[in-house]
Design an enzyme around this catalytic site. Structure first.
Site, mmCIF file in Angstrom:
data_model
loop_
_atom_site.group_PDB
_atom_site.id
_atom_site.type_symbol
_atom_site.label_atom_id
_atom_site.label_comp_id
_atom_site.label_asym_id
_atom_site.label_seq_id
_atom_site.Cartn_x
_atom_site.Cartn_y
_atom_site.Cartn_z
ATOM 1 N N HIS A 79 0.762 -1.019 -0.062
ATOM 2 C CA HIS A 79 0.088 -0.141 -0.208
ATOM 3 C C HIS A 79 0.969 1.420 -0.006
ATOM 4 C CE1 HIS A 79 -3.475 2.753 0.607
ATOM 5 N NE2 HIS A 79 -2.672 2.976 1.587
ATOM 6 N N ASP A 158 -15.150 3.271 7.510
ATOM 7 C CA ASP A 158 -14.199 3.961 7.135
ATOM 8 C C ASP A 158 -15.219 4.645 5.819
ATOM 9 O OD1 ASP A 158 -11.545 4.928 6.591
ATOM 10 O OD2 ASP A 158 -11.348 4.423 4.441
ATOM 11 N N LYS A 184 -8.945 -1.128 5.587
ATOM 12 C CA LYS A 184 -8.799 -1.635 4.144
ATOM 13 C C LYS A 184 -8.288 -2.977 4.595
ATOM 14 C CE LYS A 184 -9.155 2.577 3.982
ATOM 15 N NZ LYS A 184 -9.515 3.484 2.864
HETATM 16 N N1 URA Z 1 -6.206 6.775 2.748
HETATM 17 C C1 URA Z 1 -6.729 6.295 3.863
HETATM 18 O O1 URA Z 1 -7.197 5.530 2.962
HETATM 19 N N2 URA Z 1 -7.733 6.901 4.759
HETATM 20 C C2 URA Z 1 -6.960 7.911 4.935
HETATM 21 O O2 URA Z 1 -7.400 8.885 6.441
HETATM 22 C C3 URA Z 1 -5.286 8.617 4.927
HETATM 23 C C4 URA Z 1 -5.657 8.355 3.394
#
Ligand code: URA
Length: 431
Positions: A79, A158, A184
């Site tokens: 990521h 989220d 995630k």
């Molecule tokens: N990317 C995300 O998925 N969440 C955040 O809070 C910041 C960057």
């Protein structure tokens, strides 16, 4: 009433209990806790912070708000916190797959200066990032790699919370960012997670200290959830590679996967570094051996083969992509006004021009111009003379602003009379 007690407790700077965090997130996801109370908690977390244990509980509660995938094969994902010209996933994920580690990678459409990985992939005609989780799993298992967008079934907490944070000034908090990113990634189910935490002008972590803190939090949170994890803090002061946009970044990724341009060797090496960590951790082998394996799989075309197979499995057509790249656009070339050495290329300035050309989106649902973007002709350290090309701006939209944007882009370049030392792409490993 319990929500109010939890808010009082966090406002006073006390650590919340696991059950309190779980109940708050559950209640919010189900609509029993309203946005105003969730915003208050997010702001209290921003101001008061969270302990490692609280962050792990927050992450876990968010992860459990939706479906969690599981795998019966070795799996890893990488990521990135996102940067300018950051096409690395398009190379790293198939490279790790070519080394025998399946890569189920749920990725995002971009909001901001350039598109996200999903936007880049979808410039390939036919490529669909919208897959059911079942099909996503099938592609990851049979092809070795699938890159798709997260469905509504993954981490609904989220989705709601991120939209709220965006409008309540509560994005910049390490526990909240960790909960958001990690929930995630954990829901994807991969056994190993490798993080690219970018640092510099072209990303949201501006200083090495901030980036280090986020990297440590992501690695710690992953381990607390029973995953193998590591992170590299990498430089994002200058764009990565030459292409900044969407289709041009895919074309550049294909060039790296084909080992077609030695000027991209530094980016290829960075990709090898990430893929090697995924493979080493997931297979339990030394990083040096994994590095050698990745280098070979890139050189012998296996990584490109995985990329092509993934594109086909997602409905994409690379022959039509070549036709797209050759289609007419408005172009404007920026030339150097002086001679010397390229000492700096300001990533943020380049990204703002790419955005103005149509490469990014301001709000969800806006259309991206796949061919819009900036393609640099030079990189850090290059020697240039007066009139030498520095970059090309490209768009399919009305070109009325091209000259002004070209003037803005010129300001991104610093040219000095003295030769400059090479740029260090990896700042630090957080193991
Ligand atoms: N990317 C995300 O998925 N969440 C955040 O809070 C910041 C960057």
């Amino acid at each position: 009433m319990i929500a109010k007690l939890i808010l009082d407790k966090k406002r006073e700077g006390h650590a919340l209990g696991s059950a309190e965090i779980r109940e708050f997130i559950d209640g919010y996801t189900k609509g029993e806790i309203p946005d105003y109370q969730m915003s208050a908690l997010a702001m209290a977390i921003c101001c008061r912070g969270m302990t490692e244990r609280e962050t792990a509980d927050l992450t876990d509660a968010m992860m459990r708000s939706g479906r969690c995938l599981s795998w019966d094969v070795p799996t890893a994902d990488k990521h990135s916190t996102g940067g300018v010209g950051d096409k690395l996933s398009l190379i790293i994920q198939p490279l790790a797959a070519a080394c025998g580690v399946a890569v189920p990678s749920l990725t995002g459409r971009g909001l901001g200066l350039t598109g996200g990985t999903a936007d880049k992939l979808e410039t390939i005609p036919g490529y669909s990032c919208s897959q059911t989780l079942e099909r996503f799993q099938e592609i990851a298992k049979t092809v070795g790699v699938s890159m798709a967008v997260q469905t509504d079934e993954i981490c609904p907490a989220d989705k709601k919370l991120y939209a709220l944070r965006d409008v309540t000034g509560t994005v910049a908090s390490i526990p909240l960012i960790t909960g958001s990113i990690l929930s995630k990634k954990l829901a994807e189910g991969a056994g190993t997670l490798v993080f690219d935490v970018k640092c510099g002008r072209g990303t949201f972590m501006k200083t090495p200290d901030e980036a280090r803190a986020l990297a440590a939090s992501l690695v710690g949170g992953s381990r607390a959830a029973g995953r193998k994890a590591t992170a590299l803090v990498t430089d994002m002061d200058e764009p990565l590679g030459f292409a900044v946009g969407n289709a041009n970044e895919v074309a550049e990724s294909l060039a790296i996967l084909s080992c077609a341009d030695p000027r991209l060797d530094d980016i290829a090496e960075l990709c090898i570094e990430f893929a090697a960590r995924m493979v080493a951790l997931e297979k339990g082998m030394p990083v040096d051996a994994a590095r050698a394996m990745c280098r070979e799989k890139l050189r012998d075309g296996s990584a490109k083969e995985r990329f092509v197979a993934m594109v086909e499995a997602h409905g994409g057509d690379l022959a039509r992509f070549e036709t797209l790249l050759a289609s007419p656009t408005f172009k404007f070339r920026v030339q150097s006004m002086k001679s010397g050495y390229i000492a700096d290329i300001d990533a943020e300035k380049v990204a703002k021009v790419a955005f103005a050309l149509g490469a990014g989106r301001e709000k969800a649902g806006d259309r991206i111009d796949p061919l819009a973007g900036v393609t640099l002709a030079v990189k850090h350290g290059d020697k240039v003379s007066v009139g030498a090309p520095l970059a090309t701006l490209e768009t399919t939209r009305e070109p009325d602003e091209l000259e002004r944007l070209a003037a803005d882009l010129l300001k991104a370049f610093t040219i000095t009379q003295e030769p400059v030392s090479p740029r260090r792409l990896v700042i630090e490993a957080i193991d």
